[in-house]
Design a protein around this motif. Structure first.
Motif, short mmCIF file in Angstrom:
data_model
loop_
_atom_site.label_atom_id
_atom_site.label_comp_id
_atom_site.label_asym_id
_atom_site.label_seq_id
_atom_site.Cartn_x
_atom_site.Cartn_y
_atom_site.Cartn_z
N ASP A 7 2.43 16.64 -6.79
CA ASP A 7 1.15 16.62 -7.11
C ASP A 7 -0.14 16.54 -6.96
N LEU A 8 -0.34 15.22 -6.57
CA LEU A 8 -1.47 14.69 -6.35
C LEU A 8 -1.58 13.75 -4.92
N SER A 9 -0.39 14.66 -3.55
CA SER A 9 -0.39 14.48 -3.05
C SER A 9 -2.04 14.63 -1.67
N SER A 10 -2.45 15.95 -1.49
CA SER A 10 -3.72 16.51 -0.89
C SER A 10 -4.77 15.34 -2.04
N ALA A 11 -4.46 14.45 -2.62
CA ALA A 11 -5.98 13.27 -2.85
C ALA A 11 -5.69 11.54 -1.75
N VAL A 12 -4.25 11.86 -0.99
CA VAL A 12 -4.12 10.65 -0.32
C VAL A 12 -4.24 11.90 1.48
N SER A 13 -4.69 11.23 2.37
CA SER A 13 -5.68 11.12 2.73
C SER A 13 -4.13 10.93 3.95
N SER A 14 -3.99 11.42 5.04
CA SER A 14 -2.69 11.07 6.25
C SER A 14 -3.30 9.69 6.34
N GLU A 15 -4.42 9.62 6.41
CA GLU A 15 -4.55 8.82 7.13
C GLU A 15 -4.22 7.47 6.33
N LEU A 16 -4.43 7.15 5.04
CA LEU A 16 -4.34 6.27 3.87
C LEU A 16 -2.89 6.47 3.98
N ALA A 17 -2.68 7.51 4.37
CA ALA A 17 -0.36 7.25 3.97
C ALA A 17 0.21 6.58 5.09
N ALA A 18 -0.83 6.69 6.10
CA ALA A 18 0.11 5.97 7.48
C ALA A 18 -0.06 4.75 7.02
N GLU A 19 -1.76 4.16 6.62
CA GLU A 19 -1.75 2.89 6.38
C GLU A 19 -0.46 1.75 5.18
N ILE A 20 -0.42 2.81 4.53
CA ILE A 20 0.40 2.13 3.83
C ILE A 20 2.24 2.47 4.14
N GLU A 21 2.72 3.36 5.10
CA GLU A 21 3.40 2.96 5.56
C GLU A 21 3.71 1.47 6.65
N SER A 22 2.67 1.89 7.26
CA SER A 22 2.54 0.14 7.94
C SER A 22 2.32 -0.91 7.58
N ILE A 23 1.24 -0.92 6.01
CA ILE A 23 1.65 -2.22 5.25
C ILE A 23 3.50 -1.92 4.27
N ARG A 24 4.12 -1.41 4.63
CA ARG A 24 5.31 -1.72 4.20
C ARG A 24 6.34 -2.21 4.64
N SER A 25 6.24 -1.99 6.22
CA SER A 25 7.10 -2.61 7.42
C SER A 25 5.93 -4.00 7.67
N GLY A 26 4.96 -4.07 7.68
CA GLY A 26 4.19 -5.29 7.16
C GLY A 26 5.06 -6.30 6.14
N ILE A 27 5.17 -6.28 5.53
CA ILE A 27 5.47 -7.07 3.79
C ILE A 27 7.03 -7.13 4.29
N ILE A 28 7.93 -6.27 5.31
CA ILE A 28 8.98 -6.08 5.56
C ILE A 28 9.67 -7.56 6.06
N ASP A 29 8.13 -7.56 7.52
CA ASP A 29 8.97 -8.66 8.57
C ASP A 29 7.87 -9.48 8.02
N GLY A 30 6.99 -9.54 6.68
CA GLY A 30 6.38 -11.19 6.57
C GLY A 30 5.06 -10.97 7.01
N SER A 31 4.68 -9.49 7.78
CA SER A 31 3.43 -10.46 8.13
C SER A 31 2.52 -10.24 7.61
N ILE A 32 2.70 -9.58 6.62
CA ILE A 32 1.81 -9.18 5.40
C ILE A 32 2.23 -10.03 4.39
N SER A 33 1.61 -10.93 3.66
CA SER A 33 1.23 -11.72 2.67
C SER A 33 1.39 -10.73 0.54
N VAL A 34 1.87 -10.44 -0.20
CA VAL A 34 1.49 -9.87 -1.33
C VAL A 34 1.08 -11.04 -2.13
N ASN A 35 0.93 -12.12 -1.93
CA ASN A 35 0.25 -13.47 -2.57
C ASN A 35 -1.38 -13.25 -2.51
#
Lengths: 340, 369
Positions: A312-340
């Motif tokens: 229900d709150l998808s309108s609060a999330v800009s499409s830009e932000l959603a896209a950034e989250i997707e790229s961070i997700r792949s960044g974490i998976i390939d190890g280029s972003i550290s979550v620590n």
């Protein structure tokens, strides 16, 4: 009167014998919950869903024991051993010691525990742990991007690793947003370097959930992530009264939009731990004989952890932000972003 | 309210019908109504039968079942003895939970910190220090009542809350918290302070421990204290009629503090028993609201030590049997809570029981008329 009692007793004995013989042939998966109970809409419930999925798919039997207090853990595990369960799933860090003791005393029974890793591993126990910080990192980044007040909050049940790992990831996600976007979003309720923060001290008081969320809201937070099982339902009730313009909630463990249907509209997202999938995986490994003691780790890469849709709150999330989250997700998976 | 409760729950002598038959029928009716609850939640008759037969088998049907029943009953009886004793003296001790926590904490500290004593010294020391701290904690409420008239119901409830928070705080202090753990959990007690298991020669998993024997001894001790000593007479007189007791030369102030001291010692012993016999360490909620369930046990046992013993065994049986009921029939363990509450309702209203089975209580009813 006396003969009636005698009849009842003999009938009871017969019934128990019948019960024993019918339990002997089927495959039975058994689960002991911790004190949160199976209706906690969180990790006990999700793990039980894994057992139920296995029941639906393979036609096995399932049994459940809910713990009312810590003194129940050992006898509950013992009851299931005596019952001849093919695999016994215990849920939660707090059952770690009891499960280890039961497993050592009953080396022929197979155990699996959610949220606990033994070092060294025990040959008849599979520990199921989750890289929850990876998913919470995404939630933190999302919260920082959505927050209007520039303040987000979190609180936990008890200061134990399976709880604080959510809070660590959340805080790290917020600071990643601050670095990337030059924002200065604050996190209340958890200091990842000092390992100190806000804790209700329990996993069952909805009142505390409400009070702690109210405190964070009063301090300016407009998004709160409670990491305390069913306690979060109290926070969600407060958010529903205040309205999502003022306060949004991030759920944990399962998709709270589905679990907490009463106040579903207040959940921005949920940090998911796919315990149902890992529990079912363990049950299947026992069924096909490939069971081996050790450790399974759920990560973003194997979909063991993740974040839920915005619903229900998808309108609060800009499409830009959603896209950034997707790229961070792949960044974490390939190890280029550290979550620590 | 006190007078009403006294009339209902204090029995001066062992009247077989009063002590045995009413509770037995109360239990029977409670089980029957529990059955209606199960029907209402959509359980089939067959499953209800399985549920109740497992309740029976899980509490009495095997050596392990008996061992679990006794293990669960032991702390309940300890704490309920304290509540019953206070009740006799006209005090309503709601604070057994808090006294249990303080006693358990004291026992755990003695249990892990003293490493040079042999078992025959260390174990009694851990138990008696537990009893002593429970006693001192309860005395606070007794002293407040005696010196300022503060009602013991209010002060013991508040002391419960303080004990719960104190436990949370102490479990995080570096002296008590287990090394390498972030969560509130105490160090484990040493072997020399553990109550030995009684049946481990048959099967090491039978949890029945020597605390059960200590409990039986304590029941006899309290019986003797209450009915065969001057102190016991003073307790009972104060409870029966405080004014008469005063004019008979019984020091009410001293009696109140002494009663609470002994009641607290018994509750503290319940806590120490759980620590040294079952858990081996303390954690938040280790008292598992035994101190509150014990109030029901004391009332059910008519505040008579022997009645308390049987009431405690019944509650222990419900706990142990409830486990098998959950395993075999998949019935929620909450049903046990409902049955326990119903038993208390029927005990509180003995007339209900008498009217329901008039042929058993024939003479009594005639007498009433």
């Amino acid at each position: 009167m006396k003969t009636l009692t005698k009849k009842t007793i003999s009938a009871a004995v017969v019934a128990s014998l019948v019960g024993l013989s019918s339990a002997a042939h089927a495959f039975t998966a058994c689960q002991v919950t911790d004190i949160g109970g199976v209706d906690d809409k969180g990790f006990n419930a999700t793990a039980w869903k894994g057992v139920q999925d296995a029941v639906a798919k393979h036609g096995i039997d399932s049994k459940l024991l809910e713990s009312k207090s810590e003194t129940d853990y050992m006898p509950h595990l013992g009851s299931f051993v005596a019952e001849g369960c093919d695999v016994i799933v215990s849920v939660g860090f707090l059952m770690g010691e009891a499960t280890a003791t039961a497993a050592k005393e009953n080396s022929n029974s197979k155990f699996s525990i959610v949220d606990f890793a033994y070092n060294p591993t025990i040959p008849n126990v599979v520990g199921q742990v989750f890289a929850t910080d990876q998913a919470a990192f995404l939630a933190g980044y999302l919260a920082a991007g959505v927050s209007k007040t520039g303040i987000v909050g979190t609180f936990g049940g008890i200061n134990i690793p399976p709880v604080t790992v959510f809070m660590d990831g959340f805080a790290a996600g917020v600071s990643h947003h601050n670095e990337m976007k030059g924002t200065s979003v604050q996190v209340l309720g958890w200091d990842p370097s000092a390992k100190e923060g806000l804790f209700t001290g329990n996993f069952n008081s909805l009142e505390d959930g409400r009070a702690f969320a109210q405190n964070l809201y009063d301090e300016g937070a407009d998004i709160v992530m409670p990491v305390a099982g069913p306690v979060s339902q109290g926070s969600a009730a407060l958010a529903a009264e205040l309205g999502t313009d003022n306060l949004m909630i991030i759920g944990v463990d399962a998709d709270q939009y589905i679990k907490d249907a009463k106040n579903k509209s207040v959940y921005l997202t949920s940090v998911l731990k796919a315990m149902d999938a890992t529990v079912m995986g363990v049950i299947e490994s026992v069924m096909d004989g490939s069971f081996e003691g050790g450790l399974t780790v759920g990560t973003l890469a194997n979909n063991g952890v993740g974040i839920a849709p915005f619903h229900d709150l998808s309108s609060a999330v800009s499409s830009e932000l959603a896209a950034e989250i997707e790229s961070i997700r792949s960044g974490i998976i390939d190890g280029s972003i550290s979550v620590n | 309210m006190m007078d009403y409760l006294k009339k209902k729950f204090v029995s001066e002598h062992l009247d077989v019908k009063e002590i045995l038959l009413v509770p037995i029928f109360a239990t029977f009716f409670a089980l029957t109504i529990g059955c209606l609850f199960l029907l209402a939640t959509g359980e089939g008759l067959k499953n209800i039968f399985i549920a109740y037969s497992s309740l029976f088998i899980g509490s009495l049907g095997s050596l392990n079942a008996l061992s679990e029943t006794f293990t669960a009953a032991t702390p309940l009886i300890f704490a309920a003895l304290g509540i019953a004793l206070a009740f006799r003296a006209g005090l309503f001790n709601i604070g057994a939970e808090g006294q249990m926590i303080i006693g358990g904490m004291a026992a755990v500290i003695v249990g892990f910190s003293i490493d040079f004593l042999p078992v025959w010294l260390h174990l009694p020391l851990a138990l008696s220090v537990g009893a002593l701290f429970g006693a001192m904690y309860a005395s606070i409420a007794g002293w407040l009542k005696a010196s300022t008239g503060a009602h013991e119901v209010i002060s013991t409830i508040m002391l419960n809350l303080i004990a719960i928070r104190l436990l949370d705080y102490m479990l995080r202090s570096p002296i008590i918290q287990k090394e390498g753990r972030n969560d509130p959990i105490s160090k484990s007690v040493l072997n020399t302070s553990e109550l030995p298991q009684l049946l481990s020669f048959i099967d090491p998993q039978l949890r029945l421990h020597a605390g059960f024997l200590v409990m039986l001894g304590t029941v006899l001790l309290i019986y003797w204290l209450l009915f065969h000593t001057t102190i016991g007479y003073e307790f009972r007189s104060t409870g029966a009629n405080p004014n008469a007791a005063k004019y008979a030369g019984i020091k009410a102030t001293f009696t109140i503090v002494l009663v609470m001291f002994i009641a607290g010692a018994l509750a503290g012993l319940a806590g120490a028993n759980q620590i040294t016999g079952v858990l081996g360490r303390a954690s938040p909620g280790f008292s598992a609201s035994i101190g509150f369930d014990a109030i029901a046990v004391a009332l059910l046992g008519r505040s008579h030590p022997i009645g308390v013993l049987f009431a405690g065994l019944l509650f222990g049986a419900l706990i142990a049997g409830g486990r098998l009921m959950q395993v075999k029939a998949g019935v929620s363990v909450d049903l046990i809570t409902i049955i326990q509450a119903l038993i208390i309702v029927f005990i509180a209203a003995p007339l209900l029981v008498r009217r329901a089975v008039p042929w058993i209580f024939k003479e009594d009813i005639k007498k009433d008329k």
